[in-house]
Design an enzyme around this catalytic site. Sequence first.
Site, PDB file in Angstrom:
ATOM      1  N   ASN A  63      -8.943 -37.023  24.189  1.00 34.22           N
ATOM      2  CA  ASN A  63      -9.854 -35.783  24.600  1.00 34.22           C
ATOM      3  C   ASN A  63     -11.090 -36.500  25.345  1.00 34.22           C
ATOM      4  O   ASN A  63     -11.783 -35.639  26.104  1.00 34.22           O
ATOM      5  CB  ASN A  63     -10.769 -35.293  23.235  1.00 34.22           C
ATOM      6  N   GLU A  86     -28.239 -28.624  27.703  1.00 29.87           N
ATOM      7  CA  GLU A  86     -27.401 -28.050  27.117  1.00 29.87           C
ATOM      8  C   GLU A  86     -27.578 -27.091  25.660  1.00 29.87           C
ATOM      9  O   GLU A  86     -28.961 -27.424  25.214  1.00 29.87           O
ATOM     10  CB  GLU A  86     -25.826 -28.578  26.773  1.00 29.87           C
ATOM     11  N   HIS A 134     -14.981 -24.237  21.331  1.00 31.24           N
ATOM     12  CA  HIS A 134     -15.644 -23.823  22.489  1.00 31.24           C
ATOM     13  C   HIS A 134     -15.840 -22.458  23.064  1.00 31.24           C
ATOM     14  O   HIS A 134     -14.691 -21.810  23.116  1.00 31.24           O
ATOM     15  CB  HIS A 134     -15.080 -24.976  23.410  1.00 31.24           C
ATOM     16  N   ARG A 141     -23.187 -23.535  20.000  1.00 34.33           N
ATOM     17  CA  ARG A 141     -21.974 -22.995  20.440  1.00 34.33           C
ATOM     18  C   ARG A 141     -21.338 -22.089  19.474  1.00 34.33           C
ATOM     19  O   ARG A 141     -20.513 -21.028  19.796  1.00 34.33           O
ATOM     20  CB  ARG A 141     -20.937 -24.145  20.433  1.00 34.33           C
ATOM     21  N   HIS A 159     -11.854 -26.401  19.391  1.00 33.58           N
ATOM     22  CA  HIS A 159     -12.284 -27.571  20.306  1.00 33.58           C
ATOM     23  C   HIS A 159     -12.598 -29.083  19.537  1.00 33.58           C
ATOM     24  O   HIS A 159     -12.092 -30.044  20.022  1.00 33.58           O
ATOM     25  CB  HIS A 159     -13.701 -27.169  21.135  1.00 33.58           C
ATOM     26  N   ARG A 204     -21.767 -28.977  15.642  1.00 34.59           N
ATOM     27  CA  ARG A 204     -22.258 -30.220  16.448  1.00 34.59           C
ATOM     28  C   ARG A 204     -22.891 -29.890  17.756  1.00 34.59           C
ATOM     29  O   ARG A 204     -22.707 -28.758  18.250  1.00 34.59           O
ATOM     30  CB  ARG A 204     -20.812 -30.920  17.217  1.00 34.59           C
TER      31      ARG A 204
END
Length: 509
Positions: free
Chosen positions: A50, A122, A234, A271, A329, A364
């Site tokens: 990854n 982000e 994701h 997310r 993800h 996360r």
Amino acid sequence: MYYIEFDSDFLPNKEADILVIGSGIAGLFCAITLKNLKLNPIIITRGIGNTYYSQGGIAAVVSKGDSTAWHVLDTLRAGRNLGDVKNIEVLAQEGPNRIVDLELYGVNFDKKEDGSFDTTIEGGHSYKRVLKVKDYTGKAIYEALLKKAKDLDITILEGELLEIITEDNALVGCIIEQNNERIFWRSKFLVLATGGAASMYAHTSNPLKTRADVIGIALRRGFLIENPEFIQFHPTVFENTNLLISEAVRGEGAILINQKNERFVNELEPRDVVARAIYRQMLNGNRVYLDMRNLKVDIKSRFPTIYNFLIEHHIDPYKDLVPITPAAHYYIGGIRTDENGETTVDGVYAIGEVASTRVHGANRLASNSLLEGVVFGYRAAYSIALSKRSFKLLKARNQRENTKDIDCQGYLENIKDIMWKYAGLERNEEGLSYAIKKIKEVMKLCATATPNKRNKIIFDISLSAYATLEGALKRRESRGCHFRTDFPYEKDEYRYNTKICFEMDSILD
């Protein structure tokens, strides 16, 4: 429980002070740190994982206007207050030092004209603290660390972990397959850096070589698994592929719309919020697109990797909408460790995505994963350097009885479909209970099948799936990326870390 048959008297025997399983950012950084401490790690790897495909960046406080306190608070908020504050403080406070190390090892992060880091923002961050190398940060880090490891003459072997050999809850060694030959490696220390388990879903961003089987191996050997129900999806994976489109694209101004040209979510929410918003659009029969046509930066120069694969798929992001879908993800839970990466089994460490350091809580924060790999990989190396442990000179043997000539490989797609349908972005009691029943059927069949590597892999993936389903069933609330339609709100009584550890005989009855 061991799955494959072996007898150490009849296998090639080798010894290593420290075995590091995995060559992503955590494994490589740990091995380099060990070598710098005059120790001799050996890396065993299945190949590129990854880290190489990570586009967005690595979060760390490197600007005067930012603070580690804000990084801690952002991480806690994204994780819905389930994170371990002590470990999150370690992550935020030690992160900038590890960035310096990465630069020292050859990573050339993007810089402004004045020489300062060209950071971006982000989802979930309150400040522009994400360092990057265009849109191939993971690839740049991987290549730099791999070169450094080779420059230090660290032994890197291609191979695959089949079994962790333990006695009295302490490491003895491993069974590793190399060039189709099984080898019994005795080792003082074992570092698991094998990546997560999101590949057990039908739709995933993970590459083929990143499998969910090491969590299963750990379960069979009595390791404590923590928070397996938290799977991060994701939001923006290019439709019908495993090619993700970095969160940084939304950070630079891309928006999400449906086929009616309706914008339906704040793209910079965490997310789980964005992914569920997209999922619900799809449940209502809508297609979802990422609109990159009005980005604040030039797409081709800022996101060359994304630009090139879109062009290869006949999408021009300057003119066309990009069809996307959520996909499994990041595996937030994993093998429980302390702040130094030590697991509940003496001599065994876990770092990176396979570990549960509890820094991510229930969700996360973007770009904290690469940071976790270097921070806890570094700490694990120093913990090993300070530890004194000798080889256990135990002979090891496992003989399976009453096995059947069955090939379990065909059940892999069943597992993936079950996990996507019943343990995906939205879950409920009925679906989870049904999924547990079906996964147990696969487990029981695999438990009696021919004890070869192919069947072992499916059995271990089914164990990982079972642990995830059990955790999701027990958590009768919604928190972070775990969403229960029958319990759609957070409950204070569930503000704890789920722990999974079981006797194999009891779940196979």
